[in-house]
Design a protein around this motif. Structure first.
Motif, PDB file in Angstrom:
ATOM      1  N   ILE A   1      49.829  70.313 110.654  1.00  0.00           N
ATOM      2  CA  ILE A   1      49.410  71.643 111.125  1.00  0.00           C
ATOM      3  C   ILE A   1      47.979  71.592 111.633  1.00  0.00           C
ATOM      4  CG2 ILE A   1      48.872  73.995 110.365  1.00  0.00           C
ATOM      5  CD1 ILE A   1      51.348  73.787 108.518  1.00  0.00           C
ATOM      6  N   LEU A   2      47.123  70.880 110.909  1.00  0.00           N
ATOM      7  CA  LEU A   2      45.717  70.776 111.310  1.00  0.00           C
ATOM      8  C   LEU A   2      45.552  70.027 112.624  1.00  0.00           C
ATOM      9  CD1 LEU A   2      42.849  71.478 110.452  1.00  0.00           C
ATOM     10  CD2 LEU A   2      42.762  69.291 109.240  1.00  0.00           C
ATOM     11  N   ARG A   3      46.480  69.147 112.945  1.00  0.00           N
ATOM     12  CA  ARG A   3      46.397  68.362 114.188  1.00  0.00           C
ATOM     13  C   ARG A   3      46.902  69.121 115.414  1.00  0.00           C
ATOM     14  NH1 ARG A   3      48.912  63.081 114.352  1.00  0.00           N
ATOM     15  NH2 ARG A   3      47.432  62.773 116.018  1.00  0.00           N
ATOM     16  N   THR A   4      47.411  70.319 115.240  1.00  0.00           N
ATOM     17  CA  THR A   4      47.850  71.101 116.395  1.00  0.00           C
ATOM     18  C   THR A   4      46.632  71.497 117.230  1.00  0.00           C
ATOM     19  OG1 THR A   4      47.766  73.187 115.199  1.00  0.00           O
ATOM     20  CG2 THR A   4      49.879  72.023 115.209  1.00  0.00           C
ATOM     21  N   PRO A   5      46.792  71.681 118.529  1.00  0.00           N
ATOM     22  CA  PRO A   5      45.649  72.058 119.370  1.00  0.00           C
ATOM     23  C   PRO A   5      44.964  73.344 118.922  1.00  0.00           C
ATOM     24  CG  PRO A   5      47.488  71.363 120.726  1.00  0.00           C
ATOM     25  CD  PRO A   5      47.996  71.413 119.320  1.00  0.00           C
ATOM     26  N   TRP A   6      45.698  74.215 118.277  1.00  0.00           N
ATOM     27  CA  TRP A   6      45.165  75.491 117.827  1.00  0.00           C
ATOM     28  C   TRP A   6      44.096  75.309 116.745  1.00  0.00           C
ATOM     29  CZ3 TRP A   6      47.439  78.706 113.518  1.00  0.00           C
ATOM     30  CH2 TRP A   6      46.907  79.994 113.510  1.00  0.00           C
ATOM     31  N   LEU A   7      44.245  74.273 115.912  1.00  0.00           N
ATOM     32  CA  LEU A   7      43.322  74.071 114.789  1.00  0.00           C
ATOM     33  C   LEU A   7      42.557  72.746 114.863  1.00  0.00           C
ATOM     34  CD1 LEU A   7      45.686  75.225 111.906  1.00  0.00           C
ATOM     35  CD2 LEU A   7      43.881  76.542 112.998  1.00  0.00           C
TER      36      LEU A   7
ATOM     37  N   TRP B   1      55.701  68.263 115.394  1.00  0.00           N
ATOM     38  CA  TRP B   1      55.627  67.544 114.123  1.00  0.00           C
ATOM     39  C   TRP B   1      55.646  68.464 112.916  1.00  0.00           C
ATOM     40  CZ3 TRP B   1      57.496  63.095 114.009  1.00  0.00           C
ATOM     41  CH2 TRP B   1      57.338  62.220 115.081  1.00  0.00           C
ATOM     42  N   PRO B   2      54.785  69.497 112.860  1.00  0.00           N
ATOM     43  CA  PRO B   2      54.874  70.378 111.690  1.00  0.00           C
ATOM     44  C   PRO B   2      56.237  71.052 111.577  1.00  0.00           C
ATOM     45  CG  PRO B   2      52.934  70.919 113.007  1.00  0.00           C
ATOM     46  CD  PRO B   2      53.693  69.880 113.741  1.00  0.00           C
TER      47      PRO B   2
ATOM     48  N   VAL C   1      45.739  75.047 105.128  1.00  0.00           N
ATOM     49  CA  VAL C   1      46.096  75.079 103.708  1.00  0.00           C
ATOM     50  C   VAL C   1      46.887  76.343 103.381  1.00  0.00           C
ATOM     51  CG1 VAL C   1      45.180  75.263 101.360  1.00  0.00           C
ATOM     52  CG2 VAL C   1      44.220  73.588 102.940  1.00  0.00           C
ATOM     53  N   VAL C   2      46.465  77.482 103.900  1.00  0.00           N
ATOM     54  CA  VAL C   2      47.154  78.754 103.604  1.00  0.00           C
ATOM     55  C   VAL C   2      48.573  78.737 104.169  1.00  0.00           C
ATOM     56  CG1 VAL C   2      47.163  81.231 104.134  1.00  0.00           C
ATOM     57  CG2 VAL C   2      45.076  80.131 103.322  1.00  0.00           C
ATOM     58  N   ILE C   3      48.740  78.251 105.392  1.00  0.00           N
ATOM     59  CA  ILE C   3      50.083  78.182 105.988  1.00  0.00           C
ATOM     60  C   ILE C   3      50.979  77.272 105.155  1.00  0.00           C
ATOM     61  CG2 ILE C   3      51.406  77.323 107.975  1.00  0.00           C
ATOM     62  CD1 ILE C   3      49.050  78.283 109.743  1.00  0.00           C
TER      63      ILE C   3
ATOM     64  N   LEU D   1      59.177  69.937 112.618  1.00  0.00           N
ATOM     65  CA  LEU D   1      60.190  68.975 112.168  1.00  0.00           C
ATOM     66  C   LEU D   1      60.041  68.668 110.679  1.00  0.00           C
ATOM     67  CD1 LEU D   1      60.270  66.516 115.209  1.00  0.00           C
ATOM     68  CD2 LEU D   1      62.025  68.182 114.523  1.00  0.00           C
ATOM     69  N   LEU D   2      58.807  68.547 110.210  1.00  0.00           N
ATOM     70  CA  LEU D   2      58.594  68.310 108.782  1.00  0.00           C
ATOM     71  C   LEU D   2      59.084  69.497 107.953  1.00  0.00           C
ATOM     72  CD1 LEU D   2      55.052  66.690 108.881  1.00  0.00           C
ATOM     73  CD2 LEU D   2      57.164  65.589 108.130  1.00  0.00           C
ATOM     74  N   ILE D   3      58.790  70.696 108.414  1.00  0.00           N
ATOM     75  CA  ILE D   3      59.228  71.895 107.696  1.00  0.00           C
ATOM     76  C   ILE D   3      60.751  71.992 107.693  1.00  0.00           C
ATOM     77  CG2 ILE D   3      59.273  74.426 107.880  1.00  0.00           C
ATOM     78  CD1 ILE D   3      56.245  74.215 108.571  1.00  0.00           C
ATOM     79  N   LEU D   4      61.381  71.656 108.810  1.00  0.00           N
ATOM     80  CA  LEU D   4      62.851  71.655 108.849  1.00  0.00           C
ATOM     81  C   LEU D   4      63.440  70.610 107.910  1.00  0.00           C
ATOM     82  CD1 LEU D   4      63.582  72.193 112.653  1.00  0.00           C
ATOM     83  CD2 LEU D   4      64.113  73.747 110.760  1.00  0.00           C
ATOM     84  N   ALA D   5      62.794  69.452 107.801  1.00  0.00           N
ATOM     85  CA  ALA D   5      63.275  68.415 106.886  1.00  0.00           C
ATOM     86  C   ALA D   5      63.155  68.883 105.434  1.00  0.00           C
ATOM     87  CB  ALA D   5      62.482  67.124 107.091  1.00  0.00           C
ATOM     88  N   ILE D   6      62.051  69.545 105.108  1.00  0.00           N
ATOM     89  CA  ILE D   6      61.883  70.092 103.756  1.00  0.00           C
ATOM     90  C   ILE D   6      62.935  71.161 103.494  1.00  0.00           C
ATOM     91  CG2 ILE D   6      60.365  71.464 102.277  1.00  0.00           C
ATOM     92  CD1 ILE D   6      58.005  70.036 103.711  1.00  0.00           C
ATOM     93  N   PHE D   7      63.166  72.020 104.484  1.00  0.00           N
ATOM     94  CA  PHE D   7      64.167  73.079 104.355  1.00  0.00           C
ATOM     95  C   PHE D   7      65.546  72.483 104.080  1.00  0.00           C
ATOM     96  CE2 PHE D   7      67.302  76.031 106.037  1.00  0.00           C
ATOM     97  CZ  PHE D   7      66.889  77.237 105.480  1.00  0.00           C
ATOM     98  N   ALA D   8      65.905  71.447 104.834  1.00  0.00           N
ATOM     99  CA  ALA D   8      67.214  70.807 104.656  1.00  0.00           C
ATOM    100  C   ALA D   8      67.314  70.140 103.285  1.00  0.00           C
ATOM    101  CB  ALA D   8      67.456  69.791 105.764  1.00  0.00           C
ATOM    102  N   ALA D   9      66.254  69.460 102.873  1.00  0.00           N
ATOM    103  CA  ALA D   9      66.277  68.769 101.580  1.00  0.00           C
ATOM    104  C   ALA D   9      66.354  69.749 100.419  1.00  0.00           C
ATOM    105  CB  ALA D   9      65.046  67.882 101.440  1.00  0.00           C
ATOM    106  N   SER D  10      65.632  70.848 100.521  1.00  0.00           N
ATOM    107  CA  SER D  10      65.641  71.791  99.401  1.00  0.00           C
ATOM    108  C   SER D  10      66.867  72.700  99.418  1.00  0.00           C
ATOM    109  CB  SER D  10      64.360  72.626  99.392  1.00  0.00           C
ATOM    110  OG  SER D  10      64.277  73.437 100.528  1.00  0.00           O
ATOM    111  N   SER D  11      67.694  72.583 100.441  1.00  0.00           N
ATOM    112  CA  SER D  11      68.930  73.369 100.505  1.00  0.00           C
ATOM    113  C   SER D  11      70.074  72.690  99.761  1.00  0.00           C
ATOM    114  CB  SER D  11      69.347  73.585 101.957  1.00  0.00           C
ATOM    115  OG  SER D  11      68.382  74.346 102.630  1.00  0.00           O
TER     116      SER D  11
END
Length: 140
Positions: A58-64, A14-15, A76-78, A17-27
């Motif tokens: 990002i917060l919902r990932t198992p790591w955090l 999920w994070p 927040v920093v990421i 895919l969202l980042i890729l969507a932002i990347f595509a939109a801002s390109s």
């Protein structure tokens, strides 16, 4: 190699895919948005909401997922760092410009969303709602 990619837990997709969507939109040189008559507010609100969603994902990932203070700050920093990098990358795209106010909206959106996710049970429950019934194990 493709089978290793499929073994990555969905929570990490999920994070990304969202980042890729932002990347595509801002390109794109011109981003098509509806005209509501208040351009500045609309743009900043979009940054606030989208990057808040990224921070929550990002917060919902198992790591955090434990939602400790360190986990909240990390999300927040990421998110803020990606917002900063995205603004810089937009400077390389013809027709786009860098706005510090966009980065501030990105960071504020991340802070508010992560705080709401950590402290507001209803918000967390809505985001974690499943469309299907949880699997139950049958024991004989």
């Amino acid at each position: 190699m493709p089978t290793r990619l499929l073994k990555i837990p969905r929570a990490y997709w999920w994070p990304a895919l969202l980042i890729l969507a932002i990347f595509a939109a801002s390109s794109t040189p011109r981003l098509a948005t509806p005209d509501l008559g208040f351009q500045f507010s609309k743009d900043k609100l979009a940054h606030f909401l989208v990057f808040g969603l990224v921070a929550t994902a990002i917060l919902r990932t198992p790591w955090l997922r434990r939602r400790r203070c360190r986990d909240l700050i990390t999300a927040v920093v990421i998110t803020s760092a990606y917002g900063c990098c995205d603004e810089f990358r937009q400077s390389l795209t013809p027709g786009r410009s860098v706005e510090v106010a966009d980065w501030i909206a990105d960071t504020l959106g991340a802070i508010v969303a992560v705080s709401a996710y950590a402290r507001w049970h209803l918000y967390r429950r809505i985001l974690e709602w499943r469309a299907t019934a949880p699997r139950t194990s049958k024991r004989a």
